[in-house]
Every structure is written in structure tokens, then in C-alpha cells.
Design an enzyme around this catalytic site. Structure first.
Site, PDB file in Angstrom:
ATOM      1  N   GLN A   1      -6.649  18.669   3.228  1.00 59.03           N
ATOM      2  CA  GLN A   1      -6.204  17.274   3.663  1.00 59.03           C
ATOM      3  C   GLN A   1      -5.790  16.418   1.921  1.00 59.03           C
ATOM      4  O   GLN A   1      -6.694  16.765   0.660  1.00 59.03           O
ATOM      5  CB  GLN A   1      -6.830  16.072   4.162  1.00 59.03           C
TER       6      GLN A   1
ATOM      7  N   VAL B   1       1.169   3.536   2.660  1.00 63.45           N
ATOM      8  CA  VAL B   1       1.886   4.175   3.385  1.00 63.45           C
ATOM      9  C   VAL B   1       3.599   2.299   3.509  1.00 63.45           C
ATOM     10  O   VAL B   1       4.177   3.163   3.766  1.00 63.45           O
ATOM     11  CB  VAL B   1       0.421   3.973   4.568  1.00 63.45           C
TER      12      VAL B   1
ATOM     13  N   ARG C   1      -3.938 -11.070  -3.413  1.00 65.81           N
ATOM     14  CA  ARG C   1      -3.938 -10.627  -4.107  1.00 65.81           C
ATOM     15  C   ARG C   1      -2.749 -10.239  -5.089  1.00 65.81           C
ATOM     16  O   ARG C   1      -2.614  -9.807  -6.240  1.00 65.81           O
ATOM     17  CB  ARG C   1      -4.607  -9.149  -4.298  1.00 65.81           C
TER      18      ARG C   1
ATOM     19  N   CYS D   1      -3.434  11.299  11.032  1.00 64.67           N
ATOM     20  CA  CYS D   1      -2.267  12.078  10.167  1.00 64.67           C
ATOM     21  C   CYS D   1      -2.290  13.150  10.461  1.00 64.67           C
ATOM     22  O   CYS D   1      -1.559  14.124  10.551  1.00 64.67           O
ATOM     23  CB  CYS D   1      -2.477  11.746   8.182  1.00 64.67           C
TER      24      CYS D   1
ATOM     25  N   HIS E   1      -0.742  17.645   3.400  1.00 65.38           N
ATOM     26  CA  HIS E   1      -2.116  17.840   4.203  1.00 65.38           C
ATOM     27  C   HIS E   1      -1.221  18.822   4.711  1.00 65.38           C
ATOM     28  O   HIS E   1       0.109  19.528   5.418  1.00 65.38           O
ATOM     29  CB  HIS E   1      -2.090  16.844   5.498  1.00 65.38           C
TER      30      HIS E   1
ATOM     31  N   ARG F   1     -11.105  17.795   2.317  1.00 63.66           N
ATOM     32  CA  ARG F   1     -10.468  16.702   0.812  1.00 63.66           C
ATOM     33  C   ARG F   1      -9.934  17.933   0.092  1.00 63.66           C
ATOM     34  O   ARG F   1     -11.599  19.028  -0.479  1.00 63.66           O
ATOM     35  CB  ARG F   1     -11.314  16.173   0.953  1.00 63.66           C
TER      36      ARG F   1
ATOM     37  N   GLY G   1       0.730  -1.260   0.066  1.00 69.74           N
ATOM     38  CA  GLY G   1       0.074  -0.152   0.167  1.00 69.74           C
ATOM     39  C   GLY G   1       0.918   1.933   0.270  1.00 69.74           C
ATOM     40  O   GLY G   1       2.246   0.985   0.487  1.00 69.74           O
TER      41      GLY G   1
ATOM     42  N   GLY H   1      -4.230  10.615   0.671  1.00 67.81           N
ATOM     43  CA  GLY H   1      -4.498  10.233   2.335  1.00 67.81           C
ATOM     44  C   GLY H   1      -5.977   8.848   1.946  1.00 67.81           C
ATOM     45  O   GLY H   1      -5.891   8.061   3.307  1.00 67.81           O
TER      46      GLY H   1
HETATM   47  P1  NAP Z   1      -3.451   1.733   0.401  1.00 72.92           P
HETATM   48  O1  NAP Z   1      -2.723   1.794  -0.701  1.00 72.92           O
HETATM   49  O2  NAP Z   1      -4.984   1.208  -0.015  1.00 72.92           O
HETATM   50  O3  NAP Z   1      -2.788   0.003   0.753  1.00 72.92           O
HETATM   51  C1  NAP Z   1      -3.644  -0.965   2.110  1.00 72.92           C
HETATM   52  C2  NAP Z   1      -2.262  -1.951   2.029  1.00 72.92           C
HETATM   53  O4  NAP Z   1      -3.423  -2.991   2.626  1.00 72.92           O
HETATM   54  C3  NAP Z   1      -1.942  -2.918   1.151  1.00 72.92           C
HETATM   55  O5  NAP Z   1      -1.033  -3.547   1.227  1.00 72.92           O
HETATM   56  C4  NAP Z   1      -2.790  -4.127   1.033  1.00 72.92           C
HETATM   57  O6  NAP Z   1      -3.019  -4.774   0.197  1.00 72.92           O
HETATM   58  C5  NAP Z   1      -2.957  -4.079   2.467  1.00 72.92           C
HETATM   59  N1  NAP Z   1      -4.585  -5.032   2.211  1.00 72.92           N
HETATM   60  C6  NAP Z   1      -5.730  -4.857   2.265  1.00 72.92           C
HETATM   61  N2  NAP Z   1      -6.499  -5.632   2.194  1.00 72.92           N
HETATM   62  C7  NAP Z   1      -5.865  -6.590   3.238  1.00 72.92           C
HETATM   63  C8  NAP Z   1      -6.199  -8.035   3.778  1.00 72.92           C
HETATM   64  N3  NAP Z   1      -7.488  -8.707   3.629  1.00 72.92           N
HETATM   65  N4  NAP Z   1      -4.608  -8.714   4.131  1.00 72.92           N
HETATM   66  C9  NAP Z   1      -3.783  -8.496   4.205  1.00 72.92           C
HETATM   67  N5  NAP Z   1      -3.366  -7.296   3.345  1.00 72.92           N
HETATM   68  C10 NAP Z   1      -4.491  -6.299   3.078  1.00 72.92           C
HETATM   69  O7  NAP Z   1      -3.202   2.020   1.895  1.00 72.92           O
HETATM   70  P2  NAP Z   1      -2.537   2.879   2.412  1.00 72.92           P
HETATM   71  O8  NAP Z   1      -3.212   4.423   2.187  1.00 72.92           O
HETATM   72  O9  NAP Z   1      -1.474   2.638   2.275  1.00 72.92           O
HETATM   73  O10 NAP Z   1      -3.608   3.156   4.077  1.00 72.92           O
HETATM   74  C11 NAP Z   1      -3.046   2.241   5.413  1.00 72.92           C
HETATM   75  C12 NAP Z   1      -3.730   2.452   6.481  1.00 72.92           C
HETATM   76  O11 NAP Z   1      -2.679   3.398   7.141  1.00 72.92           O
HETATM   77  C13 NAP Z   1      -5.374   2.665   6.938  1.00 72.92           C
HETATM   78  O12 NAP Z   1      -5.260   1.843   7.869  1.00 72.92           O
HETATM   79  C14 NAP Z   1      -4.982   3.908   6.495  1.00 72.92           C
HETATM   80  O13 NAP Z   1      -5.804   4.943   7.923  1.00 72.92           O
HETATM   81  C15 NAP Z   1      -3.346   4.770   7.345  1.00 72.92           C
HETATM   82  N6  NAP Z   1      -3.198   5.129   6.919  1.00 72.92           N
HETATM   83  C16 NAP Z   1      -2.950   6.308   5.424  1.00 72.92           C
HETATM   84  C17 NAP Z   1      -2.698   7.602   5.258  1.00 72.92           C
HETATM   85  C18 NAP Z   1      -2.329   7.771   3.767  1.00 72.92           C
HETATM   86  O14 NAP Z   1      -2.012   9.908   3.552  1.00 72.92           O
HETATM   87  N7  NAP Z   1      -2.331   7.296   3.082  1.00 72.92           N
HETATM   88  C19 NAP Z   1      -2.003   8.147   6.250  1.00 72.92           C
HETATM   89  C20 NAP Z   1      -2.331   7.332   7.539  1.00 72.92           C
HETATM   90  C21 NAP Z   1      -3.268   6.637   7.908  1.00 72.92           C
HETATM   91  P3  NAP Z   1      -3.013  -5.311  -1.243  1.00 72.92           P
HETATM   92  O15 NAP Z   1      -2.215  -4.382  -2.372  1.00 72.92           O
HETATM   93  O16 NAP Z   1      -2.977  -7.324  -1.067  1.00 72.92           O
HETATM   94  O17 NAP Z   1      -4.336  -5.234  -1.920  1.00 72.92           O
END
Ligand code: NAP
Length: 333
Positions: A158, A16, A41, A131, A244, A237, A14, A162
Site C-alpha cells: 500500500q 481524496v 482551517r 481502497c 496499491h 505499507r 484533502g 493512502g
Molecule cells: P486528507 O488528505 O488528510 O484530507 C482530509 C480532509 O478532511 C481535508 O479536506 C480536511 O480539511 C477535512 N477535515 C479534517 N477535519 C475536518 C473537520 N473537523 N471538519 C471538516 N473537514 C475536516 O485525507 P484523505 O487521504 O483525503 O482521506 C480522507 C478519507 O478518505 C479518510 O476517511 C480516509 O480513510 C479515506 N480514504 C483515503 C484514501 C487515500 O488513498 N488517501 C483511500 C481511500 C479512502 P482541512 O484541509 O480543512 O483540514
């Protein structure tokens, strides 16, 4: 804790999770091995760490045997399902979701602000704050130390990253469709995000605030150890890819002045003042993208409230708002 722990990233594919791998590499984090976990996946996908290929494995309850530190970043549901089994296997969980943040037995840590909290984690789970909360507090903690924080009024701007990779795709697709005069769908956001701003981040609650807005209140109180802190926040947003920005009005116990406020940031790790508006110097999201430090500018005396300052804080929410902060917590351990 071993001086060279075995580390796992949950959600390694993902936005992060990828940044966590980068931060571990850039900071030369001392580790014996790195395990990359994601959903079925992504199992079998190859990723590079320190010049070596690592194969992504499917996350299961058995993934944590022999792992010392697991950085979780795959959403709250995954943290709730797999975090306790990781901790039961003897691993320290550093969780990036909101699943455990308000649990009184789970420390909520920004290493520049309350690093000592990380050392008492009876459930072997440590939470990474929201964040926007991290970025706002990076700008407020030095001022709190100087003047004593009483209340915050915040408006966030934001970035779409995010919302993960899907947020970026939605903005890109809408911009292209509008430029070509084509129709488009809104999937990630409740309204068009291209050439627009949306005053909704996460779901609304009974009192009219969104869940994201209440995080600034509840998490800010816990991190700063100020149970009476007053916070009102509006989360918005904006069509920015990354970083942000947060507009803050902060009221303090003691009288404030702008020069003393700027001086309060001297020597503080992770935050820099960029504040010379007459010469066009103020922080913007492009300044902090891919950077570790948060930037503070537009510091001025607020003309409505006593002992109050207005300021503008910007930070990379994927990095300091998530991945970097989690890796810094691992460094504290
Ligand atoms: P993302 O890009 O959608 O990535 C999600 C990750 O979770 C991917 O590696 C995905 O793997 C994995 N995942 C999903 N379903 C899963 C499952 N059933 N078993 C194992 N792994 C699974 O999301 P992100 O933006 O990185 O956010 C991740 C977390 O960080 C969330 O809780 C979010 O709220 C938090 N966060 C995000 C940000 C930001 O700026 N993006 C900032 C602070 C906090 P696959 O590739 O296999 O689907």
C-alpha cells in the site's frame, strides 16, 4: 433524484476530496452546483471547478440544506457526526470512510460489481468500500463470475498517499534526510518508511490481524454477497507514492485454467489484463497512477491449492479506491 443534482464534497481540500472534484470535472458529471466543505482551517480557500472559482466553506450541520448528494471524505469521525444530519436534510450521503460500511442498512458498492445495491439505501447513506478491497475485488469479481470464489489469501503493498498528504511528506522527508546523513523523526508510521516496508496498516485487533486486514474479509463478503467467503490478508505499507498493489491467491469452486481466467476479463469495465511477463509486461504502481482502470497480471495456476489461481492486481487507491468509485456511485443514482 434530479438529473442535475446539487453536489457537495466534504473534505474537499484533502487528497481524496481534490480527486473527487477532478473526477466530477473529467467525467462531465451533470450537476447544478458544487459546494466545497472542509474544516475552519480551509474556509475561504479558493478552488477551481470547470473554470470557475469556488470558495471552500466550513462544514456545519446546516451545510446540507438544498444539497442532493454529499460525497464525504473527511474521516470516519466527521462522517458519524455530520452524515446523519446530511441525510436528515434530504441529501444522499456517499461516504468514503469506514463509519457505516458494515451497517446492514447501508449498501457497500463497487459500481462495476454490485451497482443494484446502491438503489436501496433506507438511511440515505451509501458506503464506498476500503481502497484495497475495491482494487482486489476489481481483479477477483470477473473470476468469481467464471469459477465461483471460495477463498482469498491476499498481501497488499500500500502506497503512502493512502495515509493522506502526511504520508507523502513523511516518505519525502526521510529520503532527503537519509541522503544528507541527517536524523529524522517517524510521525505517521510506526517505523521508518523510506527504504523499508512495514507490515502494519491501521491498528492490531485481538486476533492478530489489523483492522485494515479484516476489511478485506468483511467488506469482500458483503459486496460479493458471499457470507461464507474465507479471507486471510496481510496489509503492508511500502515506500511508493501512489497506487496499491495486491498479491492474491484465490481458490474457486470450479476447475480453473489461465486462458479461461484471462478471457473472463474481456468486456469487463474498469479492469484490464496486462500479462506478458516474458516481455516485461506486468502491472506496476506507476502504470495506474492517475488512471481509472485497475490492471491485472501474473495470472498463473497456484501449485498448492486445488482450483486456485495466483494473480497481481494494481490500482490507483486515491482514484478507483476512493474518489472515482464514489463519483461512479453518484452516477448510478
Ligand atoms: P486528507 O488528505 O488528510 O484530507 C482530509 C480532509 O478532511 C481535508 O479536506 C480536511 O480539511 C477535512 N477535515 C479534517 N477535519 C475536518 C473537520 N473537523 N471538519 C471538516 N473537514 C475536516 O485525507 P484523505 O487521504 O483525503 O482521506 C480522507 C478519507 O478518505 C479518510 O476517511 C480516509 O480513510 C479515506 N480514504 C483515503 C484514501 C487515500 O488513498 N488517501 C483511500 C481511500 C479512502 P482541512 O484541509 O480543512 O483540514
Amino acid at each position: 433524484m434530479s438529473e442535475t443534482p446539487k453536489v457537495a464534497i466534504v473534505g474537499a481540500t484533502g487528497a481524496v476530496g481534490e480527486e473527487m472534484r477532478l473526477c466530477l470535472e473529467e467525467r462531465n458529471f451533470p450537476l447544478e452546483s458544487l459546494t466545497l466543505l472542509a474544516s475552519a482551517r480551509s474556509a475561504g480557500k479558493k478552488m477551481t471547478f470547470r473554470g470557475e472559482e469556488i470558495t471552500v466553506q466550513e462544514l456545519t450541520h446546516d451545510s446540507f440544506q438544498g444539497i442532493d448528494i454529499a460525497l464525504f471524505s473527511a474521516g470516519g469521525g466527521i462522517s458519524l457526526t455530520f452524515g446523519p444530519s446530511a441525510a436528515a436534510a434530504g441529501c444522499v450521503v456517499i461516504d468514503n470512510s469506514s463509519a457505516f460500511r458494515m451497517d446492514p442498512e447501508v449498501p457497500l458498492v463497487v459500481p462495476e460489481i454490485n451497482p443494484e445495491a446502491a438503489k436501496s439505501a433506507p438511511k440515505k447513506i451509501i458506503a464506498n468500500p476500503n481502497c484495497s478491497t475495491i482494487i482486489a475485488l476489481m481483479g477477483l469479481a470477473p473470476l468469481h463470475d467464471a469459477f465461483g470464489l471460495r477463498s482469498i489469501i491476499a498481501s497488499t503493498y500500500q502506497a503512502v498517499s493512502g495515509s493522506g498528504a502526511q504520508g507523502i511528506v513523511e516518505l519525502e522527508e526521510q529520503v532527503k534526510a537519509i541522503a544528507n546523513g541527517e536524523d529524522f523523526e517517524t510521525k505517521v508510521y510506526p517505523r521508518q518508511i523510506a527504504f523499508n516496508v512495514i507490515p502494519q496498516v491501521d491498528a492490531f485487533t485481538d486476533n492478530g490481524y489489523t483492522k485494515e486486514e479484516l476489511k478485506m474479509l468483511n467488506e469482500g463478503r458483503k459486496i460479493l454477497g458471499l457470507p461464507e467467503l474465507k479471507v486471510s490478508c496481510t496489509c503492508v505499507r511500502v515506500p511508493v507514492y501512489r497506487s496499491h498493489s495486491i498479491s492474491l491467491t484465490a481458490q474457486f469452486e470450479k476447475p480453473v485454467d489461465v486462458e479461461a481466467a484471462k478471457a473472463a476479463f474481456a468486456g469487463r469495465a474498469g479492469v484490464q489484463v496486462k500479462d506478458d511477463p516474458e516481455n516485461g509486461l506486468f502491472p506496476v504502481p506507476l502504470d495506474t497512477t492517475g488512471q481509472d482502470d485497475c490492471l491485472v497480471g501474473r495470472i498463473r495456476k497456484n501449485t498448492v491449492f486445488k482450483n486456485a489461481l495466483d494473480l497481481w492486481v494494481v490500482g490507483d487507491q486515491v482514484r478507483k479506491g476512493a474518489a472515482l468509485n464514489a463519483v461512479q456511485i453518484a452516477e448510478v443514482l
